[in-house]
Design an enzyme around this catalytic site. Structure first.
Site, short mmCIF file in Angstrom:
data_model
loop_
_atom_site.label_atom_id
_atom_site.label_comp_id
_atom_site.label_asym_id
_atom_site.label_seq_id
_atom_site.Cartn_x
_atom_site.Cartn_y
_atom_site.Cartn_z
N ALA A 118 0.77 -1.32 0.11
CA ALA A 118 0.00 0.05 -0.13
C ALA A 118 0.91 1.13 0.07
O ALA A 118 1.88 1.16 -0.60
CB ALA A 118 -0.94 0.03 1.08
N SER A 119 0.44 2.36 0.65
CA SER A 119 0.83 3.51 0.46
C SER A 119 2.33 3.75 1.34
O SER A 119 3.18 4.72 0.97
CB SER A 119 0.16 4.63 1.14
OG SER A 119 -1.11 4.68 0.76
#
Lengths: 632, 367
Positions: free
Chosen positions: A331-332
């Site tokens: 993810a981020s």
């Protein structure tokens, strides 16, 4: 009938006569050969009987292997994590007992043997030799030992044997680090044979099966000793003639800090997930937790089929070490690395701004990618994009970079590679590429695949230990780091501390790029707009971090994610990576919580609590030693 | 000789030879007695299962007429040679030697099949021609023997390669090869020994031979097995120490008590008298086998019956020879008595062929 070629007409009676003659020759030969055997046996058994009888009687010296004691395992403060405890077991030599059936009956009364124990004993008794000891009960309590000892004269042939058993005092808190030892099985035996270590394991019943116990088996095991004993004609030891003491296995000290480990376990609570704390200066693992866990002592005493089945089939999969085998979309959390690559490849500059309306459309198509913020971030630069975790900015960036530039760069940070951690249980997870997709799915790589990669979704998966290593390499501005659990090997006369490679792995065109990414990460925790400001805003040390919220299932383009509406197992994974202090990084944290929701709201507070604990501990005692022993 | 009416009505129809069966049962009883002594009930049960399977295989094979073997021999031989090559290329390594082929559901040892098919193949070839066999035929037959032997020796499995080679050579001998050629062959083998010693044998194999010559040189190392075995046999004396009372075996001074060295256990516990009985049973079986060979009705069946019987004797001789210190330790079990699955099936399959030869006669000869 079989047809045969014949050179000449067969003379059957001549052939039979020839065969008969040859048979007679052979038979005479056989008689002669048997005569040789016979003469030799006569010589051995009749002529030399006295000699061999004497030798047989003198043949009372038997060599017994004395197994070594296994090395102990300590945490960095010297707290014992794996020890050897004396245990007492009740044994019987069947042909020495007066009346075995009756004895067992009386014993049942005395020690309240269970039906299971009796059944197991009967089975063992049936299948083993009558002069070999059979265990009746494995771990006697001190009371039981006392009770039996008082009555020992009533039980001829029964005895109590003391031995050492591995014990893990902290139970499930260290299972995924230490692993456990268990009985040597056939597969282990094959491996031992293959390594030519049969003699070394003679007399040893246990072997490291998992974790540190397995990885450092060679160090922990030690060398067996030998005892030459004189035995009577029934094999009972009369006296010891000579004794070579075994060399015990070496003790080892881990980098793990007991307080941080227990704190991390406590913070994980009932969550499924993993926490790793690592020293950013040398790769020492201070804490490595995977939840749920299980009690390793079960495996030492011999886990029942039922218990094992339950662990194996549990939906929570406690046997998996999530820290090294859990594969999650990053993810981020990988946006800082993505920004570094984009800067280095001149795809963006410090000033580049992207307008984010809340979505991003693949050029020349209708395919829309949503930002997590439905109404968009507006105009964002690279700082803003990392601090607020703007998806649109990185959709655009990764589209321009393309997978062929992203994949090799991310591999430099250790994604898709083994971290080098000293545990055998590790997966490389997946750093996807065109070739990978071709061989895995037999499909070409699409632009859309790259867009997902830009925000750490899609085919890309990482393990928490990979994230930890990558974060540490960020903090070290590209210097390599090798995570390791072992701090030092201690033996009677020396302490060996292994050294690890820390050369530069990632080189960028300008040092400024590192500053941009790292400053933005600091903004995540210190700027009001940062995603983790609420968790770290009031910290009295500086922190750089990055939150991540990984989708477990795909949400349709215009559907709204609503945690309450979807089942618990489909909720987002919460992730947070961070290091502190910002100016001179000491500690790196990775927190992954499965199906817990947003990374900044759920995972970041845990990282904060652990950093607090770390700095509090540091103030109390002198600084945590970076390399050699911690005996202060 | 003609079978009596009574035998014909029961055993002959079942294609079983009662004399062979009697001898085999005697050996099996001895085997189980000794195995109980060294391994307890557990080992006894395991061997009973193996014996049952092996007996079933024997009876099954005895039902198949010899013509069938003759028809399929070349094909089976070819497949076996290919399997031996496969073992060397992809085989499974057990105890440092590549002998097994992993078929997924079971492990399979092609050299065991070769023990059976080798005499059949040589007999198949030789019996195409009239006896006595001439030089050219003998030379080709030798090639048939040498190729699989070398493949097995390369695994390395010296014991089996000796058994395979001798089973083929016996056929040649029985087929009446001229004594001159036999003399030449013996001379060639003697000349080959130095080459074998210096170039082909592995260190451990050389070690075994040296140990044989002087076991006391290294009593706790290489010589240990053979010394302990001789002590076991010698201390048995005339009457033995009694069942389950052999100190050498019960106190585990003897290695491989249930397999290769089972003869030592037997001699220790039952003495010279027991050894005489055991050797008599073997001689009885071998005599019966040679009678069956002489009563067989064509060259092919005569030759294979003779060869199977003689190979059986080689087993006995090599095993007893090696445990009593006459021959190097090459890993040949005592037939029927030693614990073990594959070898017992192969051995009883051989007896199955003997029974088949004896009970599938196309016509009776009155003599």
């Amino acid at each position: 009938m079989v047809k045969r070629k014949r050179n000449s007409i067969r003379n059957h009676s001549a052939e039979s006569a020839l065969f008969m003659r040859r048979t007679i020759v052979v038979f005479l030969g056989i008689l002669f050969a048997v005569g040789i055997l016979f003469t030799n046996l006569y010589y051995l058994q009749i002529n030399s009987f006295d000699t061999y009888k004497t030798r047989s009687n003198a043949n009372r010296i038997s060599v017994q292997t004395v197994p070594p004691n296994r090395g102990l395992i300590y945490d960095r403060n010297g707290v014992i994590l794996a020890e050897n405890r004396p245990v007492y077991s009740l044994q019987v030599i069947a042909n020495k007992a007066n009346d075995l059936k009756n004895d067992i009956k009386r014993l049942t009364k005395l020690l309240s043997l269970t039906d299971d124990e009796i059944e197991k004993f009967n089975k063992n008794n049936r299948y083993s030799r009558s002069f070999k000891a059979i265990t009746i009960r494995d771990q006697l309590t001190p009371e039981e030992v006392a009770l039996f000892t008082v009555n020992q004269h009533l039980f001829k042939g029964f005895s109590i044997q003391a031995s050492l058993k591995r014990y893990y005092p902290f139970g499930n808190a260290f299972t995924h680090v230490l692993g456990y030892i268990a009985k040597i099985n056939n597969r282990d035996l094959e491996k031992i044979e293959a390594k030519g270590e049969r003699a070394r394991y003679q007399g040893t019943h246990y072997i490291g099966k998992l974790g540190i116990e397995k990885y450092y088996e060679d160090i922990l095991h030690g060398q067996p000793g030998q005892r030459q004993v004189e035995v009577d004609s029934w094999g009972k030891v009369i006296r010891t003639l000579s004794f070579t003491a075994p060399t015990p296995g070496k003790d080892i000290k881990l980098n793990i800090d007991i307080n941080l480990q227990l704190k991390a376990q406590e913070l994980l609570g009932d969550n499924r997930g993993s926490i790793i704390l690592m020293d950013a200066r040398n790769g020492s693992i201070l804490s490595l937790v995977s939840a749920p866990s299980y009690d390793p002592n079960l495996f030492v005493t011999g886990i029942s089929q039922k218990q094992y089945q339950a662990l194996l089939e549990s939906r929570d999969r406690p046997l998996i070490n999530r820290a090294t085998q859990g594969r999650y979309p990053p993810a981020s959390t990988i946006k800082p690395q993505m920004a570094l690559l984009a800067l280095d490849e001149k795809v963006i500059t410090e000033e580049t701004q992207v307008y984010d309306p809340g979505w991003w459309i693949v050029p020349n198509s209708k395919r829309r990618f949503r930002d997590w913020k439905r109404w968009g971030h507006g105009l964002v630069d690279v700082f803003h994009a990392i601090e607020q975790s703007c998806d649109t900015f990185f959709y655009d960036t990764s589209y321009k970079l393309g997978i062929d530039r992203i994949e090799p760069f991310m591999r430099l940070f250790g994604f898709g590679e083994y971290s080098g951690l000293d545990l055998a249980e590790e997966t490389k997870a997946i750093m996807p590429s065109r070739d990978w997709k071709r061989s895995r799915f037999n499909q070409p790589w699409y632009d859309g695949d790259t867009i997902s990669i830009g925000i750490g979704q899609g085919y890309w998966t990482v393990t928490p230990i990979q994230l930890t290593k990558a974060t540490a390499m960020l903090a070290r501005r590209g210097d390599n780091i090798k995570p390791h659990i072992l701090q030092s090997i201690i033996s009677a006369d020396e302490t060996v501390t292994p050294k690890y490679d820390t050369s530069k792995k990632v080189t960028l065109a300008s040092e400024r790029y590192w500053e941009i990414a790292l400053e933005a990460m600091q903004g995540v925790t210190s700027k009001r707009r940062g995603t983790a400001y609420r968790s770290f805003g009031d910290a009295d040390y500086t922190v750089a971090g990055k939150s991540g919220t990984a989708q477990v299932i795909n949400i349709k383009e215009d559907e709204v994610y609503d945690a309450d509406k979807i089942s618990e197992r489909h909720r987002d994974n919460a992730m947070f990576i961070a290091f502190a202090p910002f100016e001179s990084p000491e500690i790196v944290a990775t927190v992954v919580l499965e199906n817990a929701g947003g990374g900044s709201t759920n995972a970041a507070p845990i990282a904060r609590a652990l950093f607090d604990e770390y700095f509090k501990e540091k103030e109390q005692v002198s600084p945590i030693p970076t390399t050699s022993s911690a005996d202060q | 000789m003609v079978s009596t009416q009574a035998q014909k009505s029961i055993f002959y129809r079942l294609h079983i030879d009662p004399y062979l069966l009697l001898g085999l049962f005697a050996l099996m009883s001895i085997s189980l007695t000794v195995l109980y002594s060294v391994g307890g009930l557990d080992m006894l049960y395991r061997q009973v299962t193996r014996l049952a399977i092996a007996l079933a295989a024997m009876i099954f094979i005895a039902q198949i007429p010899p013509e069938w073997y003759q028809r399929w021999t070349p094909a089976i031989f070819l497949v076996s040679v290919l399997l031996l090559i496969a073992v060397l290329v992809i085989g499974h390594t057990g105890k440092g030697a590549q002998r097994w082929l992993d078929l997924g559901f079971t492990k399979f040892q092609p050299s065991e099949v070769m023990k059976l098919i080798m005499p059949l193949m040589v007999a198949y070839y030789i019996s195409q021609f009239t006896m006595p066999t001439r030089f050219r035929q003998a030379f080709i037959a030798l090639l048939i023997v040498v190729i699989p032997t070398l493949l097995i020796a390369k695994q390395p499995d010296l014991g089996t390669s000796i058994l395979v080679a001798s089973s083929g050579i016996f056929v040649l001998f029985l087929s009446g090869v001229s004594w001159i050629y036999i003399g030449l062959a013996v001379a060639a083998v003697l000349a080959f020994i130095p080459i074998l010693w210096f170039f082909l044998m592995l260190d451990y194999q050389r070690g075994r031979v040296l140990t044989l010559l002087n076991p006391e040189a290294d009593p706790l190392g290489a010589g240990y097995h053979i010394i302990q075995s001789k002590i076991a046999i010698g201390s048995g004396g005339l009457w033995g120490k009694g069942w389950m009372h052999g100190t050498q075996s019960q106190l585990e001074f003897l290695p491989e008590r249930h397999t290769d060295f089972i003869f030592s256990v037997f001699s220790e516990e039952f003495g010279f008298v027991g050894v005489l009985l055991l050797l008599s049973i073997y001689i009885f079986l071998i005599t019966r086998g040679l009678i069956i060979a002489n009563q067989a009705q064509d060259a092919f069946t005569k030759l294979i019956a003779g060869s199977i019987t003689l190979t059986f004797f080689v087993y006995v001789f090599v095993n007893i020879g090696m445990v009593s210190g006459l021959l190097p330790v090459v890993g040949v079990p005592l037939p029927i008595v030693s614990f073990g699955g594959t070898s017992i099936v192969t051995l009883l399959a051989g007896f199955g062929i003997l029974m088949s030869i004896h009970t599938h006669k196309r016509f009776n000869i009155k003599r």
